[in-house]
Write an enzyme that holds these catalytic residues in place. Structure first.
Site, PDB file in Angstrom:
ATOM      1  N   ASP A 132       1.092   5.555   2.625  1.00  0.00           N
ATOM      2  CA  ASP A 132       1.764   6.841   2.380  1.00  0.00           C
ATOM      3  C   ASP A 132       0.736   7.875   1.895  1.00  0.00           C
ATOM      4  OD1 ASP A 132       3.916   8.600   2.065  1.00  0.00           O
ATOM      5  OD2 ASP A 132       4.439   7.885   0.079  1.00  0.00           O
ATOM      6  N   LYS A 171       2.152  12.723   7.782  1.00  0.00           N
ATOM      7  CA  LYS A 171       2.489  14.062   7.278  1.00  0.00           C
ATOM      8  C   LYS A 171       2.262  15.049   8.420  1.00  0.00           C
ATOM      9  CE  LYS A 171       2.521  11.763   3.419  1.00  0.00           C
ATOM     10  NZ  LYS A 171       3.725  11.273   2.786  1.00  0.00           N
ATOM     11  N   ASP A 187      -5.264   2.909  -4.784  1.00  0.00           N
ATOM     12  CA  ASP A 187      -5.098   4.334  -5.087  1.00  0.00           C
ATOM     13  C   ASP A 187      -5.947   4.655  -6.309  1.00  0.00           C
ATOM     14  OD1 ASP A 187      -3.997   6.960  -5.812  1.00  0.00           O
ATOM     15  OD2 ASP A 187      -2.314   6.437  -4.501  1.00  0.00           O
ATOM     16  N   GLY A 235       3.854   4.190  -7.276  1.00  0.00           N
ATOM     17  CA  GLY A 235       4.292   2.820  -7.020  1.00  0.00           C
ATOM     18  C   GLY A 235       5.675   2.623  -6.413  1.00  0.00           C
ATOM     19  N   GLY A 236       6.275   3.701  -5.901  1.00  0.00           N
ATOM     20  CA  GLY A 236       7.628   3.572  -5.325  1.00  0.00           C
ATOM     21  C   GLY A 236       7.699   2.599  -4.153  1.00  0.00           C
TER      22      GLY A 236
HETATM   23  N1  SAM Z   1       4.088   5.849  -1.840  1.00  0.00           N
HETATM   24  C1  SAM Z   1       3.834   6.339  -3.202  1.00  0.00           C
HETATM   25  C2  SAM Z   1       5.040   6.008  -4.044  1.00  0.00           C
HETATM   26  O1  SAM Z   1       6.015   5.560  -3.493  1.00  0.00           O
HETATM   27  O2  SAM Z   1       4.985   6.191  -5.277  1.00  0.00           O
HETATM   28  C3  SAM Z   1       3.536   7.815  -3.217  1.00  0.00           C
HETATM   29  C4  SAM Z   1       2.257   8.143  -2.529  1.00  0.00           C
HETATM   30  S1  SAM Z   1       1.758   9.803  -2.717  1.00  0.00           S
HETATM   31  C5  SAM Z   1       2.737  10.624  -1.551  1.00  0.00           C
HETATM   32  C6  SAM Z   1       0.196   9.793  -1.978  1.00  0.00           C
HETATM   33  C7  SAM Z   1      -0.853   9.001  -2.718  1.00  0.00           C
HETATM   34  O3  SAM Z   1      -1.948   8.813  -1.847  1.00  0.00           O
HETATM   35  C8  SAM Z   1      -1.393   9.678  -3.979  1.00  0.00           C
HETATM   36  O4  SAM Z   1      -1.165   8.861  -5.087  1.00  0.00           O
HETATM   37  C9  SAM Z   1      -2.883   9.831  -3.697  1.00  0.00           C
HETATM   38  O5  SAM Z   1      -3.675   9.559  -4.843  1.00  0.00           O
HETATM   39  C10 SAM Z   1      -3.101   8.782  -2.644  1.00  0.00           C
HETATM   40  N2  SAM Z   1      -4.259   9.006  -1.776  1.00  0.00           N
HETATM   41  C11 SAM Z   1      -4.553  10.099  -1.037  1.00  0.00           C
HETATM   42  N3  SAM Z   1      -5.725   9.898  -0.361  1.00  0.00           N
HETATM   43  C12 SAM Z   1      -6.143   8.654  -0.695  1.00  0.00           C
HETATM   44  C13 SAM Z   1      -7.257   7.875  -0.344  1.00  0.00           C
HETATM   45  N4  SAM Z   1      -8.197   8.323   0.506  1.00  0.00           N
HETATM   46  N5  SAM Z   1      -7.360   6.624  -0.848  1.00  0.00           N
HETATM   47  C14 SAM Z   1      -6.424   6.144  -1.691  1.00  0.00           C
HETATM   48  N6  SAM Z   1      -5.342   6.839  -2.063  1.00  0.00           N
HETATM   49  C15 SAM Z   1      -5.218   8.082  -1.582  1.00  0.00           C
END
Ligand code: SAM
Length: 354
Positions: free
Chosen positions: A274, A303, A238, A221-222
Site C-alpha cells: 500500500d 494510487k 516501513d 498497520g491496518g
Molecule cells: N496500509 C497501511 C495501513 O493499513 O495502515 C497504510 C499505508 S500508508 C497509505 C503508506 C505507507 O507507505 C506509509 O506508512 C509510508 O511510510 C510507506 N512508504 C512509502 N514509500 C515507502 C517505501 N519506499 N518503503 C517503505 N515504505 C514506504
C-alpha cells in the site's frame, strides 16, 4: 435494413470517476464490436453513475475496474408524479419479461443520494408487496435482480442485472465496519478486497493460519492487522512506526527499510503493498516479486494520477501481464476501485496451476 435500437447500460461508480467508468465500459464494448450509430448519453460529473449506449455488445463486470455495478437499463421515467410514484413504476415493470430473484431500490452514493434513502426505505415494502401479488418476485439470489434506481426524487431508472455478472451488494458497495483494535482506517480496504476478490472457499484456502506475508508500506498497520487476525506471520516493511497492538505483536516483525529494495530471505505466501508511489513503479515491483518466485498471492494498491487514469492503469497492469507471461507464470488478476478506495484502485493477483 432496419436500424436496431441501442441497448443501455447503467453503471454505478465512485462520484468523480464517471469519465473513467464510461471510458472503460465503451472501450470494453468496442473491443468486442464497433459501436455503430448510437449517441452516448451525457456524463453527469460527480453523479455516481453513468449510462452507456451500445448495440448488442455484452459487458463483463469482472473486467471493469471503475464500475461498482452493471445493470441493463430498460426504462427511464423522468417525471414521477409526487402523489403516486408506484403506479408508473409498476406499469414499466409490467412490460419486462419473467420474474425477479430480488428487488433492490438504490440511490447514487452522493450526499443527495443519502437524503433519498429514507424515501426508498419507505417505498421498498410498497413496491415489494405489489410485485409479490403479481408473482413477479421470488426469493432467489441466483436469479435476475430488479434494480429501481432513483437518481433524484422525481425520476427513476428501471433495470436488471445478472448475479453472475455484477456485484452481490446493494449499490455495489461491500461495506466494512472499522475494527476497534485496528490502527488505521486503511484496514477496511484490505478487508473489502478480501471479500470482493475471493469467495468464501478461496478465503479459507488462501488465508490460513501459519502462512507468511510481507506488507510493504505497512505503517501504522491496518493491512498487517487483517493478516495477523487470521494467524498469518507478517514482515512489516516501513520507515514509519507500527502502532497500537501492532507496535509489539508476536506475529509481526517490523523492518525499517525501503520497500522497493527489500528482498525476503525465503519465499512467502503473500505480498501486500500500500505504498504511495507511481502505479508503474509499484507494478514493476509486483512483477519482480512474482518473477522471482518470492510470493504466490498479492493484494496491492495503485494510487491514481489526476489525469489519464485509465491509461495509467492500462500501462501498469499491462506491464505486470507482460512480465508474468514472459516468465510463463499462470495467474488470475482482478482490479477494482473498491468502496474504501479513494483516488486509487486495488488489485488481486494470484498464481494459478497451468
Ligand atoms: N496500509 C497501511 C495501513 O493499513 O495502515 C497504510 C499505508 S500508508 C497509505 C503508506 C505507507 O507507505 C506509509 O506508512 C509510508 O511510510 C510507506 N512508504 C512509502 N514509500 C515507502 C517505501 N519506499 N518503503 C517503505 N515504505 C514506504
Amino acid at each position: 435494413m432496419q436500424k436496431s435500437s441501442p441497448t443501455y447500460w447503467l453503471l454505478y461508480c465512485r462520484p468523480g470517476f464517471e469519465q473513467d467508468c464510461t471510458q472503460e465500459a465503451l472501450r470494453q464494448a468496442k473491443q468486442r464490436k464497433p459501436i455503430i450509430g448510437t449517441e452516448q448519453p451525457a456524463i453527469l460529473a460527480d453523479s455516481g453513475y453513468v449510462v452507456v449506449a451500445l448495440n448488442e455488445q455484452p459487458l463483463s463486470y469482472r473486467e471493469l475496474i471503475f464500475a461498482r455495478q452493471l445493470i441493463r437499463l430498460h426504462h427511464t421515467i423522468e417525471s414521477l408524479p409526487e402523489r403516486d410514484r408506484l403506479t408508473p413504476i409498476i406499469d414499466a415493470i409490467a412490460t419486462l419479461p419473467g420474474t425477479f430473484g430480488s428487488l433492490w431500490l438504490e440511490v447514487p452514493d452522493t450526499n443527495d443520494g443519502k437524503l433519498l434513502s429514507s424515501f426508498t426505505r419507505r417505498f421498498q415494502p410498497l413496491l415489494e408487496t405489489s410485485l409479490r401479488e403479481q408473482d413477479r418476485l421470488q426469493d432467489d439470489p441466483r436469479a435476475t435482480r430488479l434494480h429501481i434506481f432513483f437518481p433524484n426524487k422525481t425520476s427513476v431508472m428501471i433495470g436488471s442485472s445478472d448475479p453472475h455478472n455484477g456485484a452481490a451488494a446493494i449499490m455495489g458497495i461491500v461495506r466494512q465496519s472499522m475494527p476497534a483494535e485496528a490502527p488505521s482506517r486503511s484496514t477496511m480496504k484490505l478487508a473489502e478486497a478480501i471479500e470482493v476478490f475471493m469467495d468464501r472457499s478461496e478465503q479459507t484456502r488462501l488465508l490460513r493460519q501459519g502462512m507468511q506475508a510481507v506488507d510493504l508500506g505497512a505503517a501504522p498497520g491496518g493491512w498487517t492487522w487483517q493478516l495477523v487476525k487470521r494467524g498469518i506471520r507478517v514482515t512489516a516493511v516501513d520507515n514509519g512506526p507500527m502502532k497500537g497492538v501492532l507496535a509489539n505483536h508476536p506475529l509481526v516483525q517490523h523492518l525499517k527499510q525501503d520497500g522497493f529494495k527489500y528482498a525476503p530471505r525465503k519465499a512467502v505466501d503473500w505480498l501486500v503493498c500500500d505504498m504511495v508511489e507511481q502505479p508503474s513503479k509499484v507494478a514493476t515491483l509486483i512483477g519482480e516479486w512474482f518473477a522471482a518466485g518470492w510470493c504466490k498471492h498479492s493484494i496491492f494498491n495503485l494510487k491514481l494520477p489526476m489525469k489519464q487514469r485509465v491509461a495509467a492503469l492500462d500501462s501498469a497492469l499491462g506491464g505486470i501481464r507482460k512480465r508474468l507471461d514472459e516468465e510463463g507464470i499462470n495467474y488470475r488478476m482482478m482490479a477494482k476501485q473498491l468502496y474504501h478506495d479513494r483516488e486509487e484502485v486495488t488489485v488481486f493477483l494470484t498464481k494459478t496451476k497451468g
